[in-house]
Design a protein around this motif. Sequence first.
Motif, PDB file in Angstrom:
ATOM      1  N   GLN A 158      37.004  25.867  51.998  1.00 53.76           N
ATOM      2  CA  GLN A 158      37.700  26.358  52.969  1.00 53.76           C
ATOM      3  C   GLN A 158      38.681  26.869  52.145  1.00 53.76           C
ATOM      4  N   ARG A 159      39.099  26.624  51.040  1.00 53.09           N
ATOM      5  CA  ARG A 159      39.747  27.405  50.324  1.00 53.09           C
ATOM      6  C   ARG A 159      39.814  27.800  48.885  1.00 53.09           C
ATOM      7  N   LEU A 160      38.359  27.711  48.734  1.00 51.52           N
ATOM      8  CA  LEU A 160      37.489  28.816  47.751  1.00 51.52           C
ATOM      9  C   LEU A 160      37.434  29.557  48.440  1.00 51.52           C
ATOM     10  N   VAL A 161      36.733  29.904  49.528  1.00 49.27           N
ATOM     11  CA  VAL A 161      36.678  31.042  50.429  1.00 49.27           C
ATOM     12  C   VAL A 161      38.202  31.662  50.251  1.00 49.27           C
ATOM     13  N   ALA A 162      38.981  31.158  50.942  1.00 47.86           N
ATOM     14  CA  ALA A 162      40.033  31.673  50.985  1.00 47.86           C
ATOM     15  C   ALA A 162      40.619  31.849  49.608  1.00 47.86           C
ATOM     16  N   VAL A 163      40.703  31.551  48.502  1.00 45.45           N
ATOM     17  CA  VAL A 163      41.337  32.150  47.266  1.00 45.45           C
ATOM     18  C   VAL A 163      40.419  33.541  46.613  1.00 45.45           C
ATOM     19  N   TRP A 164      38.887  33.741  47.788  1.00 42.80           N
ATOM     20  CA  TRP A 164      38.605  34.799  47.015  1.00 42.80           C
ATOM     21  C   TRP A 164      38.478  35.629  48.035  1.00 42.80           C
ATOM     22  N   ALA A 165      38.647  35.914  49.412  1.00 43.76           N
ATOM     23  CA  ALA A 165      39.123  36.864  50.551  1.00 43.76           C
ATOM     24  C   ALA A 165      40.185  37.029  50.383  1.00 43.76           C
TER      25      ALA A 165
ATOM     26  N   TRP B  70      35.872  23.190  39.298  1.00 43.52           N
ATOM     27  CA  TRP B  70      36.274  23.480  40.545  1.00 43.52           C
ATOM     28  C   TRP B  70      34.943  23.668  41.008  1.00 43.52           C
ATOM     29  N   LYS B  71      34.202  24.169  41.319  1.00 45.23           N
ATOM     30  CA  LYS B  71      32.764  24.297  41.661  1.00 45.23           C
ATOM     31  C   LYS B  71      32.130  23.443  41.647  1.00 45.23           C
ATOM     32  N   ALA B  72      31.881  22.611  40.200  1.00 45.75           N
ATOM     33  CA  ALA B  72      31.530  20.710  40.059  1.00 45.75           C
ATOM     34  C   ALA B  72      31.922  19.913  41.605  1.00 45.75           C
ATOM     35  N   ARG B  73      33.487  19.876  41.944  1.00 46.57           N
ATOM     36  CA  ARG B  73      33.915  18.735  42.585  1.00 46.57           C
ATOM     37  C   ARG B  73      33.173  19.285  43.746  1.00 46.57           C
TER      38      ARG B  73
END
Length: 233
Positions: free
Chosen positions: A39-46, A219-222
């Motif tokens: 969710q955090r990854l998508v939120a940063v991208w958005a 980040w992606k690896a985690r």
Amino acid sequence: MRLPCRRSDYSGDPRGRKPGYSPVSIRSVVARRGDTGVQRLVAVWATLAAVFVPLGMATRLLEWTGLPLAIGGTELFFTVYLPLVFCLCATLWLGYLWGAIPAYLSTVCVGMLGGVSPTWIAVFAFANPLGLAVVSLTYRAVPMRTDLRSFTAVVFYVLVAFVAALVGSAGSFVWGYTNEVGFRDLLPVWQGWWLGGFLQALLINGPLLFFLTPVVDRWKARLDLESARTATL
């Protein structure tokens, strides 16, 4: 016997994967939409997309198109188009669609302000996504580092960025056609499009990729998201 490898080759990935092009599967993200990290990854991208997509209009409103640049008695033209900074990084870090979608939306906005015929806007908006497709397809085909931590990786990136900028500049011909612009007036737009995109890729995206790619890879690896390398762009 397993040979030792330099730490700089792995960007902190616990699986020991080299920092090459590793697009994130959107299907994997949707399947794990309840995961806080995802969710955090998508939120940063958005959030970044929401900031950079409208910035494309600044190119038109502030007349950043075809700016003259005198070098050794020769006048060149370049265009400042900030959305590509985000879209190129998103493509190399997350995958094609992550960069192409905001690139398309931003180019639609520019087309509306730039006098592109409504019937041609949908075609015009594919210009920058087309350039990003060159980046994505090339890095999929060639297992090259995306963190620019080697001389070979830098040379490869420069060549790919140049070709992608040229391909993306095809949009200038659509703009010229719909606005009935002559060749002399079209030249600064076309040259500004590809030269500006190329310079941004080198001077802005280059340092961003160098310093931030290891962070994004960790980040992606985690998150351990499924790779889209074998499924989509």
